[in-house]
Design a protein around this motif. Structure first.
Motif, PDB file in Angstrom:
ATOM      1  N   VAL A   1       0.831  -1.208   0.000  1.00  0.00           N
ATOM      2  CA  VAL A   1       0.000   0.000   0.000  1.00  0.00           C
ATOM      3  C   VAL A   1       0.861   1.251   0.000  1.00  0.00           C
ATOM      4  N   ILE A   2       1.838   1.293   0.898  1.00  0.00           N
ATOM      5  CA  ILE A   2       2.644   2.511   1.069  1.00  0.00           C
ATOM      6  C   ILE A   2       3.485   2.811  -0.164  1.00  0.00           C
ATOM      7  N   LYS A   3       3.986   1.767  -0.833  1.00  0.00           N
ATOM      8  CA  LYS A   3       4.829   1.978  -2.009  1.00  0.00           C
ATOM      9  C   LYS A   3       4.057   1.959  -3.318  1.00  0.00           C
ATOM     10  N   SER A   4       2.743   1.884  -3.225  1.00  0.00           N
ATOM     11  CA  SER A   4       1.920   1.873  -4.434  1.00  0.00           C
ATOM     12  C   SER A   4       1.897   3.248  -5.091  1.00  0.00           C
ATOM     13  N   GLU A   5       1.890   3.280  -6.429  1.00  0.00           N
ATOM     14  CA  GLU A   5       1.809   4.543  -7.172  1.00  0.00           C
ATOM     15  C   GLU A   5       0.456   5.217  -6.981  1.00  0.00           C
ATOM     16  N   ASN A   6      -0.548   4.444  -6.556  1.00  0.00           N
ATOM     17  CA  ASN A   6      -1.888   5.008  -6.373  1.00  0.00           C
ATOM     18  C   ASN A   6      -1.979   5.987  -5.209  1.00  0.00           C
ATOM     19  N   VAL A   7      -0.987   5.947  -4.313  1.00  0.00           N
ATOM     20  CA  VAL A   7      -1.062   6.811  -3.136  1.00  0.00           C
ATOM     21  C   VAL A   7      -0.081   7.978  -3.210  1.00  0.00           C
ATOM     22  N   GLU A   8       0.486   8.211  -4.394  1.00  0.00           N
ATOM     23  CA  GLU A   8       1.387   9.339  -4.551  1.00  0.00           C
ATOM     24  C   GLU A   8       0.589  10.596  -4.887  1.00  0.00           C
ATOM     25  N   VAL A   9       0.836  11.671  -4.143  1.00  0.00           N
ATOM     26  CA  VAL A   9       0.161  12.941  -4.404  1.00  0.00           C
ATOM     27  C   VAL A   9       0.890  13.692  -5.505  1.00  0.00           C
ATOM     28  N   ASN A  10       2.179  13.919  -5.344  1.00  0.00           N
ATOM     29  CA  ASN A  10       3.033  14.505  -6.367  1.00  0.00           C
ATOM     30  C   ASN A  10       4.465  14.058  -6.092  1.00  0.00           C
ATOM     31  N   LYS A  11       5.432  14.600  -6.845  1.00  0.00           N
ATOM     32  CA  LYS A  11       6.809  14.137  -6.703  1.00  0.00           C
ATOM     33  C   LYS A  11       7.450  14.597  -5.393  1.00  0.00           C
ATOM     34  N   TRP A  12       6.808  15.549  -4.701  1.00  0.00           N
ATOM     35  CA  TRP A  12       7.365  16.037  -3.435  1.00  0.00           C
ATOM     36  C   TRP A  12       6.733  15.353  -2.231  1.00  0.00           C
TER      37      TRP A  12
ATOM     38  N   TRP B   1      -4.522  -4.687   2.807  1.00  0.00           N
ATOM     39  CA  TRP B   1      -4.751  -3.747   3.899  1.00  0.00           C
ATOM     40  C   TRP B   1      -3.425  -3.341   4.519  1.00  0.00           C
ATOM     41  N   CYS B   2      -3.295  -2.042   4.773  1.00  0.00           N
ATOM     42  CA  CYS B   2      -2.122  -1.504   5.469  1.00  0.00           C
ATOM     43  C   CYS B   2      -2.516  -1.272   6.924  1.00  0.00           C
ATOM     44  N   VAL B   3      -1.972  -2.087   7.820  1.00  0.00           N
ATOM     45  CA  VAL B   3      -2.318  -1.996   9.238  1.00  0.00           C
ATOM     46  C   VAL B   3      -1.950  -0.624   9.802  1.00  0.00           C
ATOM     47  N   LEU B   4      -0.819  -0.108   9.382  1.00  0.00           N
ATOM     48  CA  LEU B   4      -0.381   1.205   9.863  1.00  0.00           C
ATOM     49  C   LEU B   4      -1.324   2.313   9.380  1.00  0.00           C
ATOM     50  N   CYS B   5      -1.729   2.226   8.118  1.00  0.00           N
ATOM     51  CA  CYS B   5      -2.643   3.235   7.556  1.00  0.00           C
ATOM     52  C   CYS B   5      -3.991   3.189   8.269  1.00  0.00           C
TER      53      CYS B   5
END
Length: 521
Positions: A196-207, A260-264
């Motif tokens: 989940v954390i490294k998925s491209e779907n959760v990137e807002v922008n390059k920053w 599922w991301c337990v941390l999220c």
């Protein structure tokens, strides 16, 4: 594999070997193979064996060992009539002996338990303890000038928990290993924080990405509340209006990533708690002062600015570490090491040179260093060479020769060589201390001479100094230190301490040469 081997080292009382094993394993040219594990253990002088045993002899194996199960390395623990296996993702499975035997190929990796009880260094305090003390001090300090209510403490505590979990999320994003988080994130097959954390779907922008937002939010919340207790209401209000973001995060995990991301989920839960507490306390009445808004915006700007600076530094550091590991893999290639090892021009007479011998004379790696008592670099060369012999006394032998002109009586350091060779001849039990005083402790010439007095210098010693000087002149060794391994010049591109990486390769190479020589006899 690292987690499993480190745990196995823990169980066998090799607490202080884990970090060095990790460095050796990750930089091994054959990473992540089973050979890379055994070779790294050999480099650390940890006795180990990889063997294929008949499955009916399972009961004869130690209570814990590493094994190949379903083509993966697992940690095996025998408990009465059952087998508990632990996978790389820290997942534990209890099996019957028959069920384990079905998918076990019989391959076992076992190590010799360490009989010496190791303890962690006292100065290695957990980082969380340092930060906990810091936050506690800030809270106590803030309490002196803030009138905290029970609701304010609720927001502060939940924000601190959110901050902790946010740090775990960032660690997962950067690929920083945390065993506790790994166990939590892989609690069952449907959970995977990494996916989940490294998925491209959760990137807002390059920053900034979703992994950054919780950290910024909760650090800002903690800072704002510590500045002013009234800011707790604003934190609760923002948690409530963040509901769409929480819903979107859950929707992505459920329907797009399907993990599922337990941390999220923990972050979402804390924000929901804060929103509910705010709604219960305020009755949905939005009433914030200009001072409160200013303090929160100030905290947000400070935190965002700091993170925008710190994040690239962390990323660059991790990239640099990965580059070093890749470079070390390249440097540890034995073929390259052999290619860079040069032949000695005139080897005749080398075996007749009698210097100072340390270690096992029958060792596979025969290291010779030619040094001068007046050479500063020779101090480091001897120290590195002696440390290798100390760590691998059965695998490395050291011969110390000297390159000094016996006819130059103006050289004040000539006496050091003469006395060292005499001490070695008359009182060899003192030679380690004598040469260590000079090259490791770096005693002054006057103090060393005062401590190490000899009656006279024998003709044999004088002849040896002459022979060693002549042999060096013949090979144009007009410099020191000169490093020789098994009659070849040690590559100048390598530090002497790196010889430890090639000990097992040298041993294997020697065995191959011996077998070939027997075939052609």
């Amino acid at each position: 594999m690292i987690k499993l081997v480190n745990k196995y080292l823990d169980l066998n009382n090799y607490l202080n070997a884990k970090k060095e094993f990790e460095e050796l394993f990750l930089s091994h040219p054959n990473y992540p193979s089973l050979f890379a594990i055994t070779d790294s253990l050999n480099t650390l002088s940890i006795e180990n064996i990889v063997i294929k045993v008949p499955k009916e002899q399972l009961h004869e194996l130690p209570n814990t060992f590493l094994a190949i199960f379903n083509n993966d390395l697992v940690l095996v623990e025998k408990i009465e009539s059952s087998i508990v296996i632990e996978t790389e993702k820290s997942k534990k499975i209890t099996l019957s002996v028959d069920d384990f035997s079905k998918d076990w190929n019989g391959v076992v990796l076992a190590i010799e338990p360490n009989e010496v009880q190791e303890e962690k260094a006292l100065n290695e305090n957990p980082k969380w303890l340092k930060y906990s003390i810091l936050f506690l001090a800030l809270i106590v300090l803030s309490s002196f000038y803030n009138d905290y209510r029970i609701f304010d403490y609720t927001f502060l505590i939940t924000s601190l928990l959110g901050l902790l979990i946010s740090v775990f999320i960032v660690q997962e994003k950067f690929g920083i290993d945390n065993q506790m988080v790994s166990k939590l994130c892989n609690i069952n097959p449907s959970t995977s924080c990494e996916s989940v954390i490294k998925s491209e779907n959760v990137e807002v922008n390059k920053w900034f990405g979703f992994s950054d937002l919780p950290l910024i939010f909760f650090v800002t919340a903690v800072l704002a509340i510590l500045i002013g207790s009234a800011n707790a209401n604003l934190v609760g209000f923002l948690s409530l209006i963040a509901a769409p973001v929480i819903i979107y995060s859950i929707w992505i995990q459920k329907f797009q990533i399907k993990k599922w991301c337990v941390l999220c989920l923990a972050i979402s839960f804390l924000m929901i708690i804060q929103g509910i507490v705010w709604a219960f306390e305020s009755g949905f009445s939005v009433n914030f002062t200009l001072t409160s808004l200013f303090q929160y915006l100030f905290s947000l700007i400070v935190v965002s600015s700091l993170w925008s600076v710190v994040k690239p530094v962390i990323e660059d550091k991790l990239k640099a570490e990965n580059s070093v590991k890749n470079l070390t893999k390249f440097r540890r290639n034995f073929t390259l090491f052999e290619f860079l090892s040069k032949e000695i021009t005139a080897l005749d007479g080398f075996e007749k040179l009698e210097g100072l011998h340390f270690g096992n004379s029958m060792a596979a790696a025969k290291l010779t260093i030619i040094i001068s008592p007046s050479c500063g670099h020779c101090h480091k060369a001897f120290e590195d060479a002696f440390e290798l012999v100390w760590k691998f006394p059965e695998k490395i032998s050291l011969n110390v020769l000297f390159n000094i002109n016996p006819e130059n009586n103006q050289n004040p350091y000539k006496v050091v060589v003469e006395r060292l060779l005499m001490i070695n001849e008359v009182n060899p039990e003192n030679i380690v201390e004598a040469i260590s005083d000079w090259h490791i402790k770096k005693m002054s010439l006057e103090a060393w001479q005062k401590k190490w007095i000899v009656d006279s210098v024998s003709m044999k010693v004088n002849q040896q100094i002459q022979q060693q000087y002549d042999w060096c002149s013949q090979n144009e060794f007009n410099y020191t230190p000169v490093k020789i391994v098994n009659n070849k010049l040690y590559p100048s591109e390598y530090e002497l301490s790196e010889l430890k990486y090639f000990i097992n390769d040298i041993l294997e190479s020697n065995e191959t040469l011996e077998r070939d020589s027997l075939v052609y006899m």
